[in-house]
Design an enzyme around this catalytic site. Sequence first.
Site, PDB file in Angstrom:
ATOM      1  N   ASP A   1      -6.855   4.144  13.010  1.00  0.00           N
ATOM      2  CA  ASP A   1      -5.494   4.658  12.902  1.00  0.00           C
ATOM      3  C   ASP A   1      -5.462   5.942  12.080  1.00  0.00           C
ATOM      4  OD1 ASP A   1      -4.347   2.784  14.550  1.00  0.00           O
ATOM      5  OD2 ASP A   1      -4.166   1.315  12.942  1.00  0.00           O
TER       6      ASP A   1
ATOM      7  N   ASP B   1       0.818  -1.227   0.000  1.00  0.00           N
ATOM      8  CA  ASP B   1       0.000   0.000   0.000  1.00  0.00           C
ATOM      9  C   ASP B   1       0.846   1.269   0.000  1.00  0.00           C
ATOM     10  OD1 ASP B   1      -2.384  -1.362  -0.046  1.00  0.00           O
ATOM     11  OD2 ASP B   1      -2.773  -1.153   2.112  1.00  0.00           O
TER      12      ASP B   1
ATOM     13  N   SER C   1      -4.971  -8.753   8.537  1.00  0.00           N
ATOM     14  CA  SER C   1      -4.374  -7.428   8.605  1.00  0.00           C
ATOM     15  C   SER C   1      -3.594  -7.371   9.924  1.00  0.00           C
ATOM     16  CB  SER C   1      -5.465  -6.355   8.572  1.00  0.00           C
ATOM     17  OG  SER C   1      -4.921  -5.150   9.076  1.00  0.00           O
TER      18      SER C   1
ATOM     19  N   ARG D   1       0.548   5.513  17.062  1.00  0.00           N
ATOM     20  CA  ARG D   1       0.068   6.534  16.116  1.00  0.00           C
ATOM     21  C   ARG D   1       0.420   7.964  16.504  1.00  0.00           C
ATOM     22  NH1 ARG D   1      -0.363   1.393  14.588  1.00  0.00           N
ATOM     23  NH2 ARG D   1      -0.815   1.370  12.375  1.00  0.00           N
TER      24      ARG D   1
HETATM   25  N1  ARG Z   1      -8.237  -2.348  16.614  1.00  0.00           N
HETATM   26  C1  ARG Z   1      -6.969  -1.906  17.087  1.00  0.00           C
HETATM   27  C2  ARG Z   1      -6.961  -0.429  17.332  1.00  0.00           C
HETATM   28  O1  ARG Z   1      -7.704   0.270  16.743  1.00  0.00           O
HETATM   29  C3  ARG Z   1      -5.836  -2.314  16.188  1.00  0.00           C
HETATM   30  C4  ARG Z   1      -5.784  -1.638  14.853  1.00  0.00           C
HETATM   31  C5  ARG Z   1      -4.729  -2.132  13.884  1.00  0.00           C
HETATM   32  N2  ARG Z   1      -4.883  -3.535  13.618  1.00  0.00           N
HETATM   33  C6  ARG Z   1      -4.518  -4.170  12.530  1.00  0.00           C
HETATM   34  N3  ARG Z   1      -4.619  -5.469  12.569  1.00  0.00           N
HETATM   35  N4  ARG Z   1      -4.070  -3.572  11.481  1.00  0.00           N
HETATM   36  O2  ARG Z   1      -6.205   0.043  18.139  1.00  0.00           O
END
Ligand code: ARG
Length: 418
Positions: A129, A20, A180, A100
């Site tokens: 995110d 990506d 993911s 983040r």
């Molecule tokens: N749900 C979690 C959060 O919002 C993790 C997000 C990222 N997860 C991922 N498998 N890409 O903090």
Amino acid sequence: MSGSAGNKGKVVLAYSGGLDTSVAIPWLKEQGYEVVTMTADVGQQADNMDEINEKAVLTGAVTAHMLDLRQEMIEKFIWPGLKANALYEGIYPLNSAYSRPIIAQALIHIAHLEGAVAIAHGCTGKGQDQVRIEVCANALDPGIEVLAPVRDWHMTREEEMEYAEKHDVPVPTTRKSPYSLDDNIWGRSCECGVLEDPWNTPPDGAYGLTVDPVDAPDKPEIIEIAFEKGIPVAVDGKKHGCVDLIEVLNKKAGAHGVGRVDMVENRLVGFKSREVYECPGAVTLITAHKALETITLSKDVMRAKSGLEEKFSELLYEGYWFSPLMDAIQAFMDKTQEVVSGSVRVRLYKGQAVVEGMKSPNAIYRYDLATYSDGDAFDHSSAVGFIKVWGLPIKTWTQSHPEYRPGLGAVKDKKLPA
Ligand code: ARG
């Protein structure tokens, strides 16, 4: 919408080296930007970290930056969270959420150094995110635009692969993971694929940091963690720097299957999602830290703190790291942690981290008050007056309102033996 390369100025792209964000390089160039990449080392399991900058430049970036943010992420983000025993909805150790705000900070910093007009990230439009990076970036410099190519380009996976080939973007040769994934030193997050049906048991392949508790050693491992003012400083008597300390615990606890969390969570963006987390070091540290607080904090501080712990976790989850309320809560947490020093003994065994013992020079646990044996210093006679006053409102109520007396339940049918 599109312009000739570079006429819109520079954009700093958060770059992981994956498909990506690699495709984002030519895509952003087509929109008229000159692309600078920023890759953050937050302790993720990547075997090609040293090749990422090179790949970014080969794919069309003018400059590629790599920042090791592990120590700062722990000291400025994770330790404040540990002081707050932060767990979203009481379970998720927030590993993804911590990275983040610091990634946003790094993007803005590089944007300033490079004189860029924008930053960009590779988040989709469904996650939180994107929210965290954008809200944090705006808090740090509202003058810098935030672009989200993956959210805007509306390409299917196949179209993305085609686009990549057309633009000489190296495409991954390994089969794409059915999940993911996102990871850093505080843990690993895994969603999508078969996990999307909450009735499905997570397959072995969903896990990557911990062993299945069933296969964990039959012999428990006992470890001792020392804390100073709420922060862990040593394991088994050996001092560690913060990065090292978490790595040691991830290894030890992960080998015993500790730290697996499988949950359906309430997303900020409105729907529920199912995710599997592995946070062996985090779960061990939060468990130990909470235990140490039970012997060092007063009852009223513990109760007030618990409400603010939940608020802290929500703010972090929802992208409000840089906010006045978060600052105020952190100041409260810091004050409470002045006395949270001491040691906790934890047993790692078959998926669990269980506290077996704790001690602190600041303990307000008093043996002489607690003991039922010789040496009892508690004034038993003081209980009489205390109960009279404590129970007075209830007694008064019942005396004035016989119709509200709670009744005896099924016990009233019991008979005396004949
Ligand atoms: N749900 C979690 C959060 O919002 C993790 C997000 C990222 N997860 C991922 N498998 N890409 O903090």
